[in-house]
Design a protein around this motif. Sequence first.
Motif, PDB file in Angstrom:
ATOM      1  N   THR A  37     -13.181   4.318  -4.585  1.00  0.00           N
ATOM      2  CA  THR A  37     -12.713   3.400  -3.353  1.00  0.00           C
ATOM      3  C   THR A  37     -13.112   4.154  -2.128  1.00  0.00           C
ATOM      4  OG1 THR A  37     -11.181   2.524  -4.812  1.00  0.00           O
ATOM      5  CG2 THR A  37     -10.491   2.151  -2.409  1.00  0.00           C
ATOM      6  N   ARG A  96       1.566   2.298   6.039  1.00  0.00           N
ATOM      7  CA  ARG A  96       0.647   2.811   4.812  1.00  0.00           C
ATOM      8  C   ARG A  96       1.206   4.348   4.446  1.00  0.00           C
ATOM      9  NH1 ARG A  96      -3.728  -0.301   5.526  1.00  0.00           N
ATOM     10  NH2 ARG A  96      -4.146   1.159   7.231  1.00  0.00           N
ATOM     11  N   ARG A  97       2.543   4.572   4.037  1.00  0.00           N
ATOM     12  CA  ARG A  97       2.873   5.964   3.615  1.00  0.00           C
ATOM     13  C   ARG A  97       3.678   5.747   2.565  1.00  0.00           C
ATOM     14  NH1 ARG A  97       0.031   9.878   5.089  1.00  0.00           N
ATOM     15  NH2 ARG A  97       1.717  10.797   4.443  1.00  0.00           N
ATOM     16  N   SER A 146      -6.151   7.890   3.151  1.00  0.00           N
ATOM     17  CA  SER A 146      -5.270   6.879   2.827  1.00  0.00           C
ATOM     18  C   SER A 146      -5.903   6.033   1.867  1.00  0.00           C
ATOM     19  CB  SER A 146      -4.830   6.353   3.885  1.00  0.00           C
ATOM     20  OG  SER A 146      -5.858   5.780   4.571  1.00  0.00           O
ATOM     21  N   ALA A 147      -7.205   6.004   1.464  1.00  0.00           N
ATOM     22  CA  ALA A 147      -7.625   4.939   0.626  1.00  0.00           C
ATOM     23  C   ALA A 147      -7.597   5.341  -0.788  1.00  0.00           C
ATOM     24  CB  ALA A 147      -9.476   4.838   0.799  1.00  0.00           C
ATOM     25  N   CYS A 148      -7.529   6.940  -1.153  1.00  0.00           N
ATOM     26  CA  CYS A 148      -7.450   7.154  -2.431  1.00  0.00           C
ATOM     27  C   CYS A 148      -6.083   7.062  -3.330  1.00  0.00           C
ATOM     28  CB  CYS A 148      -7.489   8.775  -2.621  1.00  0.00           C
ATOM     29  SG  CYS A 148      -7.407   9.480  -4.128  1.00  0.00           S
ATOM     30  N   ARG A 170       5.921  15.401 -19.730  1.00  0.00           N
ATOM     31  CA  ARG A 170       6.158  15.529 -21.204  1.00  0.00           C
ATOM     32  C   ARG A 170       7.525  15.140 -21.526  1.00  0.00           C
ATOM     33  NH1 ARG A 170       2.667  20.065 -23.716  1.00  0.00           N
ATOM     34  NH2 ARG A 170       0.861  19.965 -22.933  1.00  0.00           N
ATOM     35  N   ARG A 180      -8.667  -3.209  -4.437  1.00  0.00           N
ATOM     36  CA  ARG A 180     -10.111  -2.938  -4.545  1.00  0.00           C
ATOM     37  C   ARG A 180     -10.313  -2.662  -6.072  1.00  0.00           C
ATOM     38  NH1 ARG A 180     -12.276  -0.877   0.853  1.00  0.00           N
ATOM     39  NH2 ARG A 180     -10.996  -2.116   2.135  1.00  0.00           N
ATOM     40  N   HIS A 181      -9.144  -2.586  -6.763  1.00  0.00           N
ATOM     41  CA  HIS A 181      -9.473  -1.850  -8.290  1.00  0.00           C
ATOM     42  C   HIS A 181      -9.401  -3.251  -9.231  1.00  0.00           C
ATOM     43  CE1 HIS A 181      -8.641   2.026  -6.827  1.00  0.00           C
ATOM     44  NE2 HIS A 181      -8.659   2.379  -7.978  1.00  0.00           N
ATOM     45  N   ARG A 241      -3.822   5.915  11.861  1.00  0.00           N
ATOM     46  CA  ARG A 241      -3.797   5.077  10.531  1.00  0.00           C
ATOM     47  C   ARG A 241      -3.239   6.218   9.583  1.00  0.00           C
ATOM     48  NH1 ARG A 241      -6.942   0.816  10.078  1.00  0.00           N
ATOM     49  NH2 ARG A 241      -7.421   1.222   7.758  1.00  0.00           N
ATOM     50  N   VAL A 261      -0.594   2.760 -14.042  1.00  0.00           N
ATOM     51  CA  VAL A 261      -2.030   2.953 -13.205  1.00  0.00           C
ATOM     52  C   VAL A 261      -1.611   2.764 -11.648  1.00  0.00           C
ATOM     53  CG1 VAL A 261      -4.130   1.950 -12.569  1.00  0.00           C
ATOM     54  CG2 VAL A 261      -3.106   1.629 -15.047  1.00  0.00           C
ATOM     55  N   LYS A 318       2.260   2.681  -0.330  1.00  0.00           N
ATOM     56  CA  LYS A 318       1.770   4.326  -0.353  1.00  0.00           C
ATOM     57  C   LYS A 318       0.228   4.468   0.217  1.00  0.00           C
ATOM     58  CE  LYS A 318       1.145   7.737  -3.778  1.00  0.00           C
ATOM     59  NZ  LYS A 318       1.260   7.856  -5.356  1.00  0.00           N
ATOM     60  N   LYS A 319      -0.563   3.465  -0.312  1.00  0.00           N
ATOM     61  CA  LYS A 319      -2.203   3.833  -0.139  1.00  0.00           C
ATOM     62  C   LYS A 319      -2.513   2.355   0.150  1.00  0.00           C
ATOM     63  CE  LYS A 319      -2.347   8.065  -1.137  1.00  0.00           C
ATOM     64  NZ  LYS A 319      -3.402   9.115  -0.574  1.00  0.00           N
ATOM     65  N   GLN A 320      -3.944   2.391   0.410  1.00  0.00           N
ATOM     66  CA  GLN A 320      -4.467   1.182   0.728  1.00  0.00           C
ATOM     67  C   GLN A 320      -4.082   0.280  -0.651  1.00  0.00           C
ATOM     68  OE1 GLN A 320      -8.765   1.582   0.301  1.00  0.00           O
ATOM     69  NE2 GLN A 320      -8.893   0.617   2.420  1.00  0.00           N
ATOM     70  N   GLY A 352       0.282   6.541   9.372  1.00  0.00           N
ATOM     71  CA  GLY A 352       1.140   5.261   9.151  1.00  0.00           C
ATOM     72  C   GLY A 352       1.478   4.703  10.414  1.00  0.00           C
ATOM     73  N   LYS A 404       0.838   3.768 -10.195  1.00  0.00           N
ATOM     74  CA  LYS A 404       2.003   4.981 -10.073  1.00  0.00           C
ATOM     75  C   LYS A 404       3.257   4.586  -9.548  1.00  0.00           C
ATOM     76  CE  LYS A 404      -1.816   8.363  -9.430  1.00  0.00           C
ATOM     77  NZ  LYS A 404      -2.622   7.432  -9.973  1.00  0.00           N
TER      78      LYS A 404
END
Lengths: 417, 444
Positions: free
Chosen positions: B37, A273-274, B87-89, A322, A41-42, B350, A314, A35-37, B353, A316
């Motif tokens: 990030t 990355r999508r 795309s980093a978030c 609810r 990094r976390h 990027r 975390v 979905k994302k990077q 995608g 997702k």
Amino acid sequence: MAIEDDVLVVGGGVAGMTAALAAADEGASVRLVTKKQSTLRHASGLVDVLGYAPDGKLLADPFDALTDLPADHPYALVGAEAIRAGLERFDAVAGELYRGGHTEKNALLPTHGGTVKPTARYPASAAAGLASDDRDALLVGFETLTDFDAPLAAEHLEAAGVPFDARGATVSFPGEPRADAKVTRYAHALDEDADGERGRLAARVARVHDGEPRVGFPAVLGQEHPADVRAALEADLDADVFEVPMGPPSLPGIRLEYAFRAALDDAGVHTVRRPVVDYETDGEGRLSAAVVERNGQHIPHYADSFVLATGGLVGKGLDSDREAVREPVFDCHVPQPEDRYDWFRDEAFGEQPYARFGVDVGDDLRPRDEDGRIEFENLRAAGSVIGGYDFATECSGTGVSLATGDAAGAAAGADTQ
Amino acid sequence: MSDAESPSDDFEPIEVFPDEETPDLRPGADDCYKCSTCDTNCPVAEVDDDFPGPKFQGPEQWRLKRKEDASVDDSISKCSNCMRCDSACPSDVGLSQMHNTARAEYVEEELSKTSLTYWRNRILANYRTSAFLASKVPRIANFAMNFGPARWAMEKTLGVTSEREFPEFATETFREWWERQGGADGSRERAREARERRGEDVDADKRVAYFHGCYANYNTPEVAKSLVRVFEHFGYELVVPEQRCSGTPMFANGMLDDAERHAEVNVSSMGDLIEQGYDAIASCTSCSMALRQEYPELFDIDGIEDVAENTWEALEYLRVQEDLSGELAGAEVEDEHLASLAYHAPCHARNQGLDGQALELFDDLAGVDAEDVGDSCSGISGTYGWKEEKYETSMKIGEEMFDHMEDAEGEVGMTECPTCAMQMEHGTGYEIRHPLEVVAAALT
């Protein structure tokens, strides 16, 4: 026609990347959709297998406690050999970046909060900081990097009962970065050393250094050349230098992300990355495609076998409101108490039921519906989207991702060959 | 606040139910949990320590702005709108949307409409207008635009850097060429022939509307011509509808009113065709980004969602609808010029995608060896690198890409974005090609 592969992995964290590598090893063509990077990094960069037993006891050897785990714990499902296979894969990816592979026993590493964490693998950059080492340590913080308060961390370490004297000092970083400078600026300044930052930093530390045989820094000592940065500081300070793993964004996590990406490239895994927002089936209990959203456009990505590695609450991979907790990608069943007031306990540090939420899998890692039937013949799950364990309390996050990622990926790959 | 408590009197819900015109930015601000990030992905913050980064420009500034006497910080104009933060978030915060909105507010309220900076930005943002005029007299324009004393004067008075050479204007625009080829009627003929040759139904419903953007029309018509040849090869009939600027340079300069005016024309003409069953395709990844993401995020125009959902990046379209990979695997490129290509993935590709697409497609194409030059930003970001005060930042950001290009085999570059191409050429002297040109060389 269309975008088609043998194996499609959904999720770009440790579990997903490990699954992709394992599937590629079986000879499958693999695509990874994230979905994302990557959330690496976390991550602190520490690789836990099992730090604490179910009774809360600190574990010297994670493998000793496997038989004490409940039957639905992911480790109980995949077994000790799968954990070893996952770690072996990790060692191949991380190479010289990591230590700890010489033993199955846990190492104890200081954290930036001054606690001590049991872990199976740790960055080479953190090696000189082992809490089991009895050499005294000086911790150095930077004025502009408020995430690491070195004197406070040193105090906490001593309170935790480490077998050495710890002292903290704060210096200003050469070049006086802005008050909220991002962590990569420190790392890149030390990498490039354009204005002699390495030497200038060492000179500032030397003023507060009292001969301690090892000196710890927040984990910002270079992104591309961490070993060179450490070596330069060690030569100037005449002491061993180590990094203390930090919260996000984490340089050890970024370095590990790059190591995984290089391994994926070598293995010929394509990454997109999508987000995946929907799926298609063949009408006979098998998935045929994951539908990837591309800025409005919905594009099916076809495969013979799928791995769900989207993470937990975390990352997702689990979504909640609810009414219910859901697995939003393939809509797999997530066992949960019907009344949402039973999802949690009032004691903040009590045993929280929600921490164990996740999809229900059998020992083949296939998600099952509420009647225990397999959701899709060709879908397996890996990592923290799987329920039945509390990775934060037991310190097992990366280990479960490696073990289940390796097992799910290998099985998915083998199915297609 | 727990759901058991009722709101106290001084609790004021903010823009939870906004008017139709303004995007509701509250959820984005609330979803940010300050992991930072995005900051580690920002190419500007990477080289400019004074730039507070996307987290500040987005959620933090939005919160600060809730106070009545707070105005948008001028650092917003340092954001280059590369959109990498999106795309980093990990938390789906619409960072670029927040930046675009804040920048527009800054320009509207803080920037004097009589200042040179405002007019310089406005002229740069409205590149289409200058290009339209220049294309009437391309040879004179090419000379005049790069005439030394004129460039010196432009830098001194307007703040347009004299370090860069203006791109050449084609002596025949793509649209002029297209008309010469018989326009839509000619395309229908050629597409039918292709379908017959391919053994497909001659009456098949294969129709696409091409959004070429300004650059492929005025400066690099060879990219647009390649697209036409490739799509007709696969049996598609093309139409080239009326269109204005996609808005990309206007978003980046906070000129949202200009952008909306152009967007209205684009949405109307593309929307009509989509309603008739056409799919929209674009060859410039910033244009496709604008139509697919920025339009629905920023404007409320009738039919905008349909346009966003039916617009494709050109190669992505063929990849999904046709066996593009298969045909390329069986083809060969004999042009030695295209033998080794240093590929740079534009930031806007990027974010759709698409960053691995060109390399993946050319993996099995004989006669072409394409090499990735890494994931850094090229640094030009459209009009950004043209500003005298931003030039140095732009080149610093680009340094990593230049180095990797020099390390790559061959001295020809490849990218989907016209301004990235400008920067690649400026930094290395390489000739830069578009992936569509390679596909055209392989298949047509």
